[in-house]
Design a protein around this motif. Structure first.
Motif, short mmCIF file in Angstrom:
data_model
loop_
_atom_site.label_atom_id
_atom_site.label_comp_id
_atom_site.label_asym_id
_atom_site.label_seq_id
_atom_site.Cartn_x
_atom_site.Cartn_y
_atom_site.Cartn_z
N GLY A 1 0.56 -1.43 0.19
CA GLY A 1 -0.53 -0.06 -0.30
C GLY A 1 0.89 1.25 0.32
O GLY A 1 1.97 1.18 -0.32
N ASN A 2 0.05 2.43 -0.19
CA ASN A 2 0.77 3.76 -0.02
C ASN A 2 1.13 4.24 0.87
O ASN A 2 2.27 4.82 1.73
CB ASN A 2 -0.12 4.70 -0.62
N PRO B 1 -4.43 0.19 5.70
CA PRO B 1 -4.90 -0.34 5.34
C PRO B 1 -5.39 -1.78 5.48
O PRO B 1 -4.61 -2.40 5.04
CB PRO B 1 -5.00 0.08 3.44
N CYS C 1 -8.86 0.12 0.50
CA CYS C 1 -8.06 0.14 -0.46
C CYS C 1 -8.78 0.21 -1.67
O CYS C 1 -8.73 -1.38 -2.88
CB CYS C 1 -7.94 -1.13 -0.63
N LEU D 1 -4.31 1.60 -2.17
CA LEU D 1 -4.48 1.37 -0.12
C LEU D 1 -3.95 2.55 0.71
O LEU D 1 -2.58 2.58 0.45
CB LEU D 1 -3.44 -0.28 0.22
#
Length: 339
Positions: free
Chosen positions: A155-156, A180, A186, A190
């Motif tokens: 994820g980010n 997330p 998501c 995410l």
């Protein structure tokens, strides 16, 4: 009893409002992402027409030369601080943005003076994409909560908390509060980002935003007991469902990245957030300028805060094809009313 007309400020995403000595101070992401500006007014409804003062501009090169995001204005120990994220390059080789978190300080009484001093970058143990720093002094301890990428977690960004030695320096290693994990966090990306503190009775709340910044964007909630160890993830309970999200019936899409402030009479908690009033977005949603700042009244129940749904617009707002009229003419609708 105040009645609020949405949107309260046009084309300003990631809105941040604080109330100091009866005055509302507003800052947000400029749609050009190249500066930080402040405006202030005696009432929420007066913020749109209040003049803006640009207090800082992006660097010509290097750190903070691109994409100045989500400034927050805070008053700490008699000084003003602005927390914001800025980038150096468009993307890292891995495709992540290059944003890091930075702090400005102004010791004047008036934060719109040009005496802002760069205190530098907030250094974290992970040298990675980080943004959306918010801060609060709780029982004498200043805490920072922010979003950051951990390369070992898909994820980010996740949310982290740490105590501070001073307003620009962490005092200990951060602790992850949430990542997330639910489907609604998501969508498209995410993401857990945009944290904001809210207090009521013996509870401490942190709202945050999740998923991509278009229609799926929604708000989640963490809850802790006052007096608990806020650096212990077990002290926090995470809602499995979003507490604020798109309301197509009211024409409001992708609400999030909010702040909280008291109403004019201090009787209500107000949620200041951004949302769009249309879904057809050309290109990257981040570069569509029409995330407007809006307000909602928090209703308190036995189980905690009820944020309701994003209210419909009652003030004309621009879209991708419209031009703002001189008088910002009104729309038919129902203003948000405080109790």
């Amino acid at each position: 009893m105040a009645v609020y007309n949405n949107p309260i400020v046009l084309q300003r995403a990631d809105p941040w409002v604080i109330k100091v000595d009866g005055e509302y101070w507003f800052t947000a992401s400029d749609p050009n992402y190249d500066c930080i500006a402040i405006r202030h007014a005696k009432t929420i409804n007066e913020l749109q027409k209040a003049p803006e003062t640009v207090v800082w501009r992006k660097h010509e090169s290097g750190e903070c030369s691109k994409y100045i995001w989500a400034p927050e204005l805070h008053r700490i120990n008699g000084a003003w601080y602005i927390y914001f994220a800025g980038a150096e390059h468009e993307f890292e080789p891995n495709g992540m943005p290059t944003h890091r978190m930075f702090v400005l300080e102004n010791t004047d009484e008036d934060p719109t003076t040009d005496n802002w001093v760069e205190k530098g970058r907030i250094v974290t143990p992970m040298d990675s994409f980080s943004l959306d720093a918010t801060t609060e002094v709780i029982d004498g301890v200043q805490y920072l909560v922010w979003a950051q990428k951990d390369y070992d977690i898909p994820g980010n960004s996740n949310l982290y908390i740490a105590p501070m030695a001073n307003p620009w320096t962490l005092a200990a290693d951060p602790v992850m509060l949430t990542k997330p994990e639910y489907d609604w966090e998501c969508i498209d990306f995410l993401v857990n980002e945009g944290p904001a503190f809210l207090f009521h009775d013996d509870k401490i709340y942190i709202t945050y935003s999740a998923s991509g910044t278009g229609v799926p964007y929604a708000v989640g909630l963490l809850t802790a007991e006052r007096g608990a160890d806020l650096l212990d993830p077990k002290s926090w309970t995470k809602s499995p469902v979003p507490v604020f999200r798109t309301c197509a019936e009211n024409g409001q899409y992708g609400p999030g990245h909010n702040s909280f402030v008291k109403s004019e009479d201090d009787a209500d908690d107000l949620m200041i957030y951004h949302a769009r009033n249309y879904t057809e977005i050309e290109g990257d949603p981040l570069f569509d300028p029409n995330r407007h700042a809006r307000v909602g009244v928090v209703r308190w129940t036995e189980s905690g805060p009820d944020f309701g749904v994003p209210e419909p617009d009652v003030v004309w707002s621009p879209t991708t094809t419209n031009v703002l009229p001189a008088d910002g003419g009104p729309l038919a609708g129902t203003p948000v009313e405080a109790r």
